[in-house]
Scaffold this motif. Structure first.
Motif, PDB file in Angstrom:
ATOM      1  N   LEU A   1       0.638  -1.473   0.036  1.00 41.63           N
ATOM      2  CA  LEU A   1       0.008   0.247  -0.020  1.00 41.63           C
ATOM      3  C   LEU A   1       0.751   1.603   0.309  1.00 41.63           C
ATOM      4  O   LEU A   1       2.225   1.456   0.264  1.00 41.63           O
ATOM      5  CB  LEU A   1      -1.027  -0.023   0.702  1.00 41.63           C
TER       6      LEU A   1
ATOM      7  N   CYS B   1      -5.749   3.920   8.912  1.00 42.70           N
ATOM      8  CA  CYS B   1      -7.121   2.663   7.863  1.00 42.70           C
ATOM      9  C   CYS B   1      -6.557   1.560   7.822  1.00 42.70           C
ATOM     10  O   CYS B   1      -5.055   0.836   8.844  1.00 42.70           O
ATOM     11  CB  CYS B   1      -7.022   3.224   6.444  1.00 42.70           C
TER      12      CYS B   1
ATOM     13  N   VAL C   1      -3.306   0.399   8.978  1.00 47.25           N
ATOM     14  CA  VAL C   1      -2.227   0.600   8.058  1.00 47.25           C
ATOM     15  C   VAL C   1      -1.195   2.059   8.739  1.00 47.25           C
ATOM     16  O   VAL C   1      -1.601   3.273   9.176  1.00 47.25           O
ATOM     17  CB  VAL C   1      -2.335   1.702   6.885  1.00 47.25           C
TER      18      VAL C   1
ATOM     19  N   LEU D   1      -3.894   4.427  -1.585  1.00 46.33           N
ATOM     20  CA  LEU D   1      -5.443   4.708  -0.797  1.00 46.33           C
ATOM     21  C   LEU D   1      -5.672   5.647  -1.471  1.00 46.33           C
ATOM     22  O   LEU D   1      -5.608   6.369  -2.709  1.00 46.33           O
ATOM     23  CB  LEU D   1      -4.412   5.476   0.484  1.00 46.33           C
ATOM     24  N   THR D   2      -7.238   5.889  -1.016  1.00 47.31           N
ATOM     25  CA  THR D   2      -8.306   6.282  -2.227  1.00 47.31           C
ATOM     26  C   THR D   2      -7.967   7.550  -0.901  1.00 47.31           C
ATOM     27  O   THR D   2      -7.135   8.061  -0.671  1.00 47.31           O
ATOM     28  CB  THR D   2      -9.599   6.203  -1.400  1.00 47.31           C
TER      29      THR D   2
ATOM     30  N   LEU E   1      -8.738   8.945   2.350  1.00 43.22           N
ATOM     31  CA  LEU E   1      -7.574   8.312   2.902  1.00 43.22           C
ATOM     32  C   LEU E   1      -8.193   6.654   3.512  1.00 43.22           C
ATOM     33  O   LEU E   1      -7.358   6.627   4.988  1.00 43.22           O
ATOM     34  CB  LEU E   1      -6.510   9.248   4.017  1.00 43.22           C
ATOM     35  N   THR E   2      -8.540   5.989   2.391  1.00 43.70           N
ATOM     36  CA  THR E   2      -8.570   4.422   3.075  1.00 43.70           C
ATOM     37  C   THR E   2      -7.968   3.913   1.996  1.00 43.70           C
ATOM     38  O   THR E   2      -7.260   3.893   0.928  1.00 43.70           O
ATOM     39  CB  THR E   2     -10.291   4.261   3.325  1.00 43.70           C
ATOM     40  N   ILE E   3      -8.320   2.472   2.596  1.00 45.06           N
ATOM     41  CA  ILE E   3      -7.771   1.222   1.741  1.00 45.06           C
ATOM     42  C   ILE E   3      -8.488   1.641   0.301  1.00 45.06           C
ATOM     43  O   ILE E   3      -9.715   1.266   0.356  1.00 45.06           O
ATOM     44  CB  ILE E   3      -7.485   0.006   2.690  1.00 45.06           C
ATOM     45  N   ASP E   4      -7.893   1.067  -0.890  1.00 44.66           N
ATOM     46  CA  ASP E   4      -8.832   0.443  -2.137  1.00 44.66           C
ATOM     47  C   ASP E   4      -8.972  -0.325  -2.088  1.00 44.66           C
ATOM     48  O   ASP E   4      -8.141  -1.665  -2.895  1.00 44.66           O
ATOM     49  CB  ASP E   4      -8.706   1.682  -3.176  1.00 44.66           C
TER      50      ASP E   4
ATOM     51  N   ALA F   1      -6.871  11.664   8.494  1.00 46.96           N
ATOM     52  CA  ALA F   1      -7.308  10.266   7.963  1.00 46.96           C
ATOM     53  C   ALA F   1      -7.821   9.061   9.091  1.00 46.96           C
ATOM     54  O   ALA F   1      -7.428   9.644   9.834  1.00 46.96           O
ATOM     55  CB  ALA F   1      -5.997   9.741   7.619  1.00 46.96           C
TER      56      ALA F   1
ATOM     57  N   ALA G   1      -1.074   6.067   7.672  1.00 50.38           N
ATOM     58  CA  ALA G   1      -2.318   6.491   7.749  1.00 50.38           C
ATOM     59  C   ALA G   1      -3.565   6.217   9.338  1.00 50.38           C
ATOM     60  O   ALA G   1      -4.027   6.704   9.553  1.00 50.38           O
ATOM     61  CB  ALA G   1      -3.459   6.424   5.997  1.00 50.38           C
TER      62      ALA G   1
ATOM     63  N   HIS H   1      -1.600  -3.462   9.271  1.00 52.11           N
ATOM     64  CA  HIS H   1      -3.136  -3.140   9.130  1.00 52.11           C
ATOM     65  C   HIS H   1      -3.192  -3.101  10.610  1.00 52.11           C
ATOM     66  O   HIS H   1      -3.192  -4.029  11.360  1.00 52.11           O
ATOM     67  CB  HIS H   1      -3.869  -4.416   8.428  1.00 52.11           C
TER      68      HIS H   1
END
Length: 370
Positions: A116, A172, A167, A139-140, A143-146, A305, A170, A165
């Motif tokens: 990521l 997230c 992350v 990240l999107t 600021l989240t996981i795509d 985030a 960030a 995880h």
């Protein structure tokens, strides 16, 4: 070409020194400050359990004797705590050393590594050092996981899929269903490394750790955790990994040095496990403070985030290095992020209430100057 260029691996020229930051003592000398809030390295401000501190203060015997190479006592207790087979555990001088061991054991020049972005720098640095190619899944915008893009990337052949995880930097995370979608999409020949250094701080109901979903026989995987963060043992440096099989753990043990974790660290981690209540109490207190600080930053109109870790990632109105330097001169240490596209972001560790209050005051002060 210098004589040294003939000796040093060319890939080293692609690396920047790890940004470990200045010590509190160095900042006191540099800035002439009596007190400094250390909110840069994601330590637990409440420290370890009292029983651990008592042990460390009294530790003076047997320092001339090598520690258990297998961390035998800790291995037995931790296996019971995790409900995992003892021969699937590996130990390192912090989980950072385990990252080094994994990359040296697995990666060859030209291999594909998926991660990521923004990322924990060592996830990329060790890949570069070993000659791998890196595929970043950004990240999107929020600021989240795509999850869809990560699953798509993971479905293609790669030597290694690695990400933290929650992350880092960030904070997230993925829900159970989202994480399961990525795990199910992963190519069968890809080694998954799930870096869960901040696992104990993720108290939300929709967060899911890897060990809840992964089991022996579901491909090759390693879940990394550490005693440095929530357990308060950052100064002793001890991390561990749970492997998908004893064979994988044995392979990693061939790469690590024989006595890579010291005796005080092993014993302190053992005592910490026996005082889990202290860890949970401090983690809950940190989570509560995290939510307050995050809300305060958002009230100031800053881009923040979502986070389930013990830190907050937010965007400033100036380059992060400038903001971090200005905060340091007022007495607050934070981590300026320097990866491309995120060099206006700061990662701040959640401290004790007074430290957090002072951080927000210092932040208001430097923003008022711009």
């Amino acid at each position: 070409m210098t004589d040294l260029d003939k000796i040093i691996r060319p890939s080293l020229k692609q690396l920047e020194p790890y940004n470990s930051g200045l010590s509190v003592a160095a900042v006191r000398r540099l800035c002439g400050l009596a007190e400094v809030n250390r909110l840069a390295s994601n330590e637990n401000p409440f420290g370890p359990a009292p029983e651990v501190l008592k042990y460390i203060r009294n530790q003076q015997n047997d320092l001339h004797i090598y520690p258990s190479s297998e961390a035998s006592d800790l291995r037995t207790e931790l296996a019971s705590y995790l409900d995992a087979d003892a021969d699937r555990l590996v130990f390192g001088n912090g989980s950072e050393e385990l990252l080094s061991i994994i990359f040296r054991s697995v990666i060859e020049p030209g291999d594909r590594v998926i991660t990521l972005y923004p990322s924990f720098p060592l996830h990329e640095d060790y890949a570069v050092l070993m000659g791998a190619g890196i595929e970043r899944v950004a990240l999107t915008e929020d600021l989240t996981i795509d999850v869809d893009k990560l699953a798509e990337a993971a479905s293609k052949p790669a030597k290694l899929l690695i990400f933290s995880h929650p992350v880092n930097p960030a904070g997230c995370w993925m829900s159970r269903d989202e994480l399961l979608a990525v795990l199910d999409a992963r190519h069968p020949d890809t080694l998954l490394v799930l870096d869960e250094a901040y696992f104990e701080f993720a108290l939300s109901g929709d967060y899911c750790g890897g060990l809840d979903l992964l089991a022996p026989g579901k491909g090759h995987w390693i879940v990394l955790r550490t005693f440095s963060k929530a357990w308060g043992l950052a100064g002793l440096r001890i991390g561990y990994g749970v492997c998908s099989s004893p064979a994988l753990a044995a392979a990693l043990d061939l790469t690590r040095t024989p006595f890579n974790t010291n005796a005080p660290a092993q014993n302190a981690a053992l005592l910490a496990l026996g005082n889990e209540a202290h860890m949970k109490t401090s983690a809950a207190a940190i989570a509560a403070e995290r939510d307050k600080v995050k809300a305060s930053l958002m009230e100031r109109g800053l881009r923040v985030a979502p986070t389930q870790a013990n830190f907050i990632f937010f965007e400033t109105e100036m380059p992060s290095a400038e903001a971090a330097d200005a905060l340091m001169r007022l007495g607050t240490l934070v981590k300026p992020w320097k990866q491309a596209g995120f060099d206006r972001f700061i990662r701040v560790t959640v401290g004790q209430p007074e430290e957090n209050r002072q951080f927000l005051e210092h932040l208001d002060s430097i923003r008022a100057r711009t």
